[in-house]
Design a protein around this motif. Structure first.
Motif, PDB file in Angstrom:
ATOM      1  N   LYS A  73     -75.040  71.389   5.714  1.00  0.00           N
ATOM      2  CA  LYS A  73     -74.273  70.571   4.776  1.00  0.00           C
ATOM      3  C   LYS A  73     -72.769  70.873   4.802  1.00  0.00           C
ATOM      4  O   LYS A  73     -71.955  69.945   4.720  1.00  0.00           O
ATOM      5  N   PRO A  74     -72.346  72.137   4.897  1.00  0.00           N
ATOM      6  CA  PRO A  74     -70.900  72.381   4.969  1.00  0.00           C
ATOM      7  C   PRO A  74     -70.247  71.745   6.203  1.00  0.00           C
ATOM      8  O   PRO A  74     -69.107  71.278   6.136  1.00  0.00           O
ATOM      9  N   GLN A  75     -70.973  71.720   7.325  1.00  0.00           N
ATOM     10  CA  GLN A  75     -70.427  71.089   8.517  1.00  0.00           C
ATOM     11  C   GLN A  75     -70.307  69.588   8.347  1.00  0.00           C
ATOM     12  O   GLN A  75     -69.300  68.983   8.715  1.00  0.00           O
ATOM     13  N   VAL A  76     -71.329  68.973   7.775  1.00  0.00           N
ATOM     14  CA  VAL A  76     -71.263  67.533   7.520  1.00  0.00           C
ATOM     15  C   VAL A  76     -70.153  67.225   6.530  1.00  0.00           C
ATOM     16  O   VAL A  76     -69.412  66.239   6.680  1.00  0.00           O
ATOM     17  N   GLY A  77     -69.995  68.064   5.523  1.00  0.00           N
ATOM     18  CA  GLY A  77     -68.946  67.861   4.537  1.00  0.00           C
ATOM     19  C   GLY A  77     -67.560  67.973   5.127  1.00  0.00           C
ATOM     20  O   GLY A  77     -66.626  67.297   4.673  1.00  0.00           O
ATOM     21  N   MET A  78     -67.386  68.822   6.134  1.00  0.00           N
ATOM     22  CA  MET A  78     -66.082  68.965   6.786  1.00  0.00           C
ATOM     23  C   MET A  78     -65.671  67.650   7.450  1.00  0.00           C
ATOM     24  O   MET A  78     -64.507  67.229   7.361  1.00  0.00           O
ATOM     25  N   PHE A  79     -66.617  66.992   8.114  1.00  0.00           N
ATOM     26  CA  PHE A  79     -66.303  65.716   8.751  1.00  0.00           C
ATOM     27  C   PHE A  79     -66.114  64.615   7.703  1.00  0.00           C
ATOM     28  O   PHE A  79     -65.262  63.740   7.864  1.00  0.00           O
ATOM     29  N   ALA A  80     -66.917  64.654   6.640  1.00  0.00           N
ATOM     30  CA  ALA A  80     -66.768  63.646   5.593  1.00  0.00           C
ATOM     31  C   ALA A  80     -65.407  63.747   4.919  1.00  0.00           C
ATOM     32  O   ALA A  80     -64.780  62.733   4.596  1.00  0.00           O
ATOM     33  N   ALA A  81     -64.925  64.976   4.701  1.00  0.00           N
ATOM     34  CA  ALA A  81     -63.613  65.166   4.083  1.00  0.00           C
ATOM     35  C   ALA A  81     -62.494  64.635   4.966  1.00  0.00           C
ATOM     36  O   ALA A  81     -61.444  64.227   4.466  1.00  0.00           O
ATOM     37  N   ALA A  82     -62.724  64.647   6.285  1.00  0.00           N
ATOM     38  CA  ALA A  82     -61.720  64.138   7.216  1.00  0.00           C
ATOM     39  C   ALA A  82     -61.837  62.627   7.419  1.00  0.00           C
ATOM     40  O   ALA A  82     -61.045  62.042   8.162  1.00  0.00           O
ATOM     41  N   GLY A  83     -62.829  61.998   6.768  1.00  0.00           N
ATOM     42  CA  GLY A  83     -63.003  60.565   6.902  1.00  0.00           C
ATOM     43  C   GLY A  83     -63.672  60.145   8.191  1.00  0.00           C
ATOM     44  O   GLY A  83     -63.532  59.002   8.626  1.00  0.00           O
ATOM     45  N   ILE A  84     -64.429  61.068   8.820  1.00  0.00           N
ATOM     46  CA  ILE A  84     -65.119  60.777  10.072  1.00  0.00           C
ATOM     47  C   ILE A  84     -66.584  60.499   9.760  1.00  0.00           C
ATOM     48  O   ILE A  84     -67.293  61.353   9.212  1.00  0.00           O
ATOM     49  N   GLU A 105     -53.417  62.737  14.948  1.00  0.00           N
ATOM     50  CA  GLU A 105     -53.815  62.151  13.680  1.00  0.00           C
ATOM     51  C   GLU A 105     -55.290  62.469  13.446  1.00  0.00           C
ATOM     52  O   GLU A 105     -56.096  62.443  14.380  1.00  0.00           O
ATOM     53  N   VAL A 106     -55.634  62.798  12.204  1.00  0.00           N
ATOM     54  CA  VAL A 106     -57.028  63.090  11.871  1.00  0.00           C
ATOM     55  C   VAL A 106     -57.877  61.845  12.135  1.00  0.00           C
ATOM     56  O   VAL A 106     -57.534  60.743  11.708  1.00  0.00           O
ATOM     57  N   GLY A 107     -58.956  62.012  12.870  1.00  0.00           N
ATOM     58  CA  GLY A 107     -59.802  60.906  13.265  1.00  0.00           C
ATOM     59  C   GLY A 107     -59.467  60.341  14.630  1.00  0.00           C
ATOM     60  O   GLY A 107     -60.177  59.467  15.130  1.00  0.00           O
ATOM     61  N   GLN A 108     -58.408  60.841  15.253  1.00  0.00           N
ATOM     62  CA  GLN A 108     -57.982  60.345  16.568  1.00  0.00           C
ATOM     63  C   GLN A 108     -58.949  60.801  17.652  1.00  0.00           C
ATOM     64  O   GLN A 108     -59.396  61.942  17.666  1.00  0.00           O
ATOM     65  N   GLU A 109     -59.279  59.904  18.571  1.00  0.00           N
ATOM     66  CA  GLU A 109     -60.151  60.221  19.702  1.00  0.00           C
ATOM     67  C   GLU A 109     -59.298  60.639  20.891  1.00  0.00           C
ATOM     68  O   GLU A 109     -58.308  59.986  21.222  1.00  0.00           O
ATOM     69  N   LEU A 110     -59.666  61.738  21.531  1.00  0.00           N
ATOM     70  CA  LEU A 110     -58.974  62.236  22.717  1.00  0.00           C
ATOM     71  C   LEU A 110     -59.893  62.113  23.916  1.00  0.00           C
ATOM     72  O   LEU A 110     -61.055  62.517  23.855  1.00  0.00           O
ATOM     73  N   GLY A 111     -59.374  61.563  25.018  1.00  0.00           N
ATOM     74  CA  GLY A 111     -60.187  61.346  26.204  1.00  0.00           C
ATOM     75  C   GLY A 111     -59.729  62.170  27.386  1.00  0.00           C
ATOM     76  O   GLY A 111     -58.902  63.081  27.275  1.00  0.00           O
ATOM     77  N   ALA A 112     -60.260  61.812  28.564  1.00  0.00           N
ATOM     78  CA  ALA A 112     -59.966  62.574  29.774  1.00  0.00           C
ATOM     79  C   ALA A 112     -58.509  62.467  30.186  1.00  0.00           C
ATOM     80  O   ALA A 112     -57.967  63.399  30.787  1.00  0.00           O
ATOM     81  N   ASP A 113     -57.854  61.339  29.860  1.00  0.00           N
ATOM     82  CA  ASP A 113     -56.452  61.176  30.246  1.00  0.00           C
ATOM     83  C   ASP A 113     -55.516  62.060  29.442  1.00  0.00           C
ATOM     84  O   ASP A 113     -54.295  61.998  29.607  1.00  0.00           O
ATOM     85  N   TYR A 114     -56.077  62.899  28.563  1.00  0.00           N
ATOM     86  CA  TYR A 114     -55.281  63.889  27.836  1.00  0.00           C
ATOM     87  C   TYR A 114     -54.687  64.907  28.807  1.00  0.00           C
ATOM     88  O   TYR A 114     -53.634  65.473  28.558  1.00  0.00           O
ATOM     89  N   PHE A 115     -55.381  65.157  29.924  1.00  0.00           N
ATOM     90  CA  PHE A 115     -54.871  66.038  30.975  1.00  0.00           C
ATOM     91  C   PHE A 115     -54.343  65.200  32.133  1.00  0.00           C
ATOM     92  O   PHE A 115     -54.790  64.067  32.349  1.00  0.00           O
ATOM     93  N   GLN A 116     -53.413  65.771  32.894  1.00  0.00           N
ATOM     94  CA  GLN A 116     -52.799  65.080  34.018  1.00  0.00           C
ATOM     95  C   GLN A 116     -53.239  65.728  35.335  1.00  0.00           C
ATOM     96  O   GLN A 116     -53.516  66.934  35.386  1.00  0.00           O
TER      97      GLN A 116
END
Length: 226
Positions: A73-84, A105-116
């Motif tokens: 529950k604490p793990q689920v609550g951490m994501f809920a507090a972040a709006g995920i 930004e909180v909730g931002q998705e990071l993909g493979a193009d994060y690295f060069q």
């Protein structure tokens, strides 16, 4: 800029460079990285960091009860507090520069193009466990001679102690014991190819752990020049 991602080791394959030289690479899946929290030097934490989540979580569906995520529950609550809405299975924290916090930004998705391509990273994972192993396998000892009176002592480590002084085994003595199953970091792995459509990063060389193991990728410490 310091940065990092969480990924899963898919396996190894090979690529061929422009000059035809074969390059062994490890494929790492880095999809579904999401920003959970931002920490600042001026906040209560006192340092700049970004907390990321990775990996899908299944729901526990039981008749007569509401479906719930298979997490504490604490793990689920951490994501809920972040709006995920959908929590992630693995959570890691990455130190970043204070000036770079505005890029997240909180909730931002990071993909493979994060690295060069051409960038150097450090890969951290849990190495394969090999159980209780002897000194020849664990520490690459040569072993004893197989002749001239050696009897049932071929793979032993030899003497480990002292006489009257200091009359004890010194700390750090190489002996049999648990081999592997430890957090290991391989430094200065070069990013050879980035596949944004597959959310995969291909790095030159091997990465700790088995296929399917969780790997943390960070900007290389000894190659970082700002």
């Amino acid at each position: 800029m310091r940065k990092g991602l969480i990924g899963k080791k898919v396996g190894m394959t090979q690529l061929f460079g422009p000059d035809g030289v074969r390059i062994p690479v490890t494929v790492i899946d880095v999809g579904s990285n999401v920003v959970i929290q931002k920490k600042s030097e001026h906040g209560k934490d006192g340092y700049a960091a970004v907390k990321l989540g990775y990996g899908s979580v299944k729901k526990l569906e039981k008749e007569g009860t509401e479906p719930r995520w298979r997490l504490a529950k604490p793990q689920v609550g951490m994501f809920a507090a972040a709006g995920i809405d959908e929590p992630r299975k693995h959570v890691r924290e990455f130190r970043v520069d204070e000036a770079d916090l505005d890029q997240y930004e909180v909730g931002q998705e990071l993909g493979a193009d994060y690295f060069q391509v051409g960038e150097y990273i450090d890969a951290t994972g849990t190495s394969k466990g090999r159980g209780f192993s002897g000194v020849m396998r664990r520490h690459n000892f040569a072993g004893a001679k197989a002749s001239h009176g050696v009897h049932e002592f071929f793979r032993h480590g030899g003497s480990i102690g002292m006489s009257a002084d200091p009359s004890r085994v010194l700390p750090g003595m190489k002996m049999p014991g648990q081999y592997g199953n430890a957090i290991t970091t391989i430094q200065n792995l070069q990013v050879v190819q980035v596949l944004p459509e597959d959310n995969a990063v291909l790095v030159k060389g091997s990465v700790p752990g088995p296929n399917g193991g969780i790997v943390t990728l960070r900007t290389a410490v000894k190659k970082y020049h700002g």
